[in-house]
Design an enzyme around this catalytic site. Structure first.
Site, PDB file in Angstrom:
ATOM      1  N   HIS A 112       0.842  -1.191   0.000  1.00 12.98           N
ATOM      2  CA  HIS A 112       0.000   0.000   0.000  1.00 12.98           C
ATOM      3  C   HIS A 112       0.881   1.247   0.000  1.00 12.98           C
ATOM      4  CE1 HIS A 112      -3.100  -2.874   1.360  1.00 12.98           C
ATOM      5  NE2 HIS A 112      -3.959  -2.008   0.865  1.00 12.98           N
ATOM      6  N   LYS A 117      -0.245   4.682   4.723  1.00 14.48           N
ATOM      7  CA  LYS A 117      -1.191   3.768   5.357  1.00 14.48           C
ATOM      8  C   LYS A 117      -0.729   3.433   6.768  1.00 14.48           C
ATOM      9  CE  LYS A 117      -3.842  -0.482   4.691  1.00 14.48           C
ATOM     10  NZ  LYS A 117      -5.120   0.208   5.010  1.00 14.48           N
TER      11      LYS A 117
END
Length: 268
Positions: A151, A155
């Protein structure tokens, strides 16, 4: 058109829903931000201030303003968000990841008196992937299982909520709970037989990639899902909201919305 209230409206996913709502047969009529947000009072569509929809605080939302809430905020806001939805008697789609066991219990309790759908990932593809992972884990009980996820660099939770639910699906295929098999994020040490490990990447602007690896000597199966546009998550969240607003009280999932159990029975 369905009237949507977005909780965590100034975040990445809140903004994605706002940007795509009209083409998904919905309109954002409430955009809720935290009390500390600098976006409070701003129009949600900067080039259409006359539309009248502005970022607001939870206490300002009126009962007639929304048909269903979609929550893309942070875990610490969950209890207040559930209380808001209950007060206004509005169904709630919770898309927040990184929830604790206590917060999952809170969702189950809330489902006794209101329609609530929890989705760590609102992609229809991920919902299908979970079913494939469980089936593969059950059919190949002796394979090693590893879950890789990547990600963007901002995040917060790791492994991702989606990686965790994929791990739960793999464990369920083995007739176990993930807590019994999880090795966490792989580090030093010899692999324990039957364990499920996680690998985590946080870099640049990666939206979301997940691969579940099933391996035994001489053969590997890899089940992979990649996202290149947040519109996928926005579309799934709005689809879930559209379905949930007509349901009775209960705690639901994306699989319930897609009626996967019924489809599997028909295929078998």
């Amino acid at each position: 058109m369905m009237k949507l209230g977005i909780l965590g409206a100034s975040g990445r996913m809140g903004q994605a829903v706002i940007a795509n709502a009209s083409r998904l047969n919905a309109t954002v009529t409430a955009a809720v931000v935290s009390d500390q947000s600098s976006r409070y009072g701003e129009p949600i569509y900067p080039n259409a201030a006359e539309a009248g929809v502005r970022f607001q605080h939870a206490g300002e939302v009126k009962p007639e303003q929304v048909d269903v809430f979609i929550d893309f905020s942070l875990p610490q806001a969950l209890e207040n968000n559930i209380a808001l939805a209950k007060r206004l008697r509005v169904p709630l789609v919770v898309c927040t990841t990184g929830l604790s066991e206590q917060q999952h219990s809170l969702l189950a309790q809330a489902g006794q008196s209101m329609p609530i759908l929890y989705a760590a990932n609102t992609s229809v593809g991920i919902t299908l992937l979970r079913q494939l992972v469980q089936l593969t884990a059950a059919a190949l009980p002796d394979t090693d299982i590893e879950i890789f996820e990547a990600h963007h660099s901002a995040k917060r939770d790791a492994p991702s909520g989606t990686a965790v639910v994929l791990g739960e699906s793999a464990a369920a295929g083995r007739g176990k709970r993930l807590s019994e098999l999880s090795a966490g994020v792989r580090g030093d040490g010899v692999r324990e037989p039957g364990s499920i490990g996680f690998s985590v990447v946080r870099a640049a602007d990666i939206i979301g990639e997940h691969t579940v690896l099933f391996a035994h000597p001489g053969e590997r199966i890899e089940l992979t899902h990649r996202v290149s546009n947040r519109q996928i998550f926005a579309r799934g969240a709005v689809q879930a909201a559209e379905w949930l607003k007509d349901q009775p009280s209960g705690l639901y999932s994306m699989a319930d919305m897609l009626q996967l159990k019924t489809l599997l029975k028909q295929l078998i």
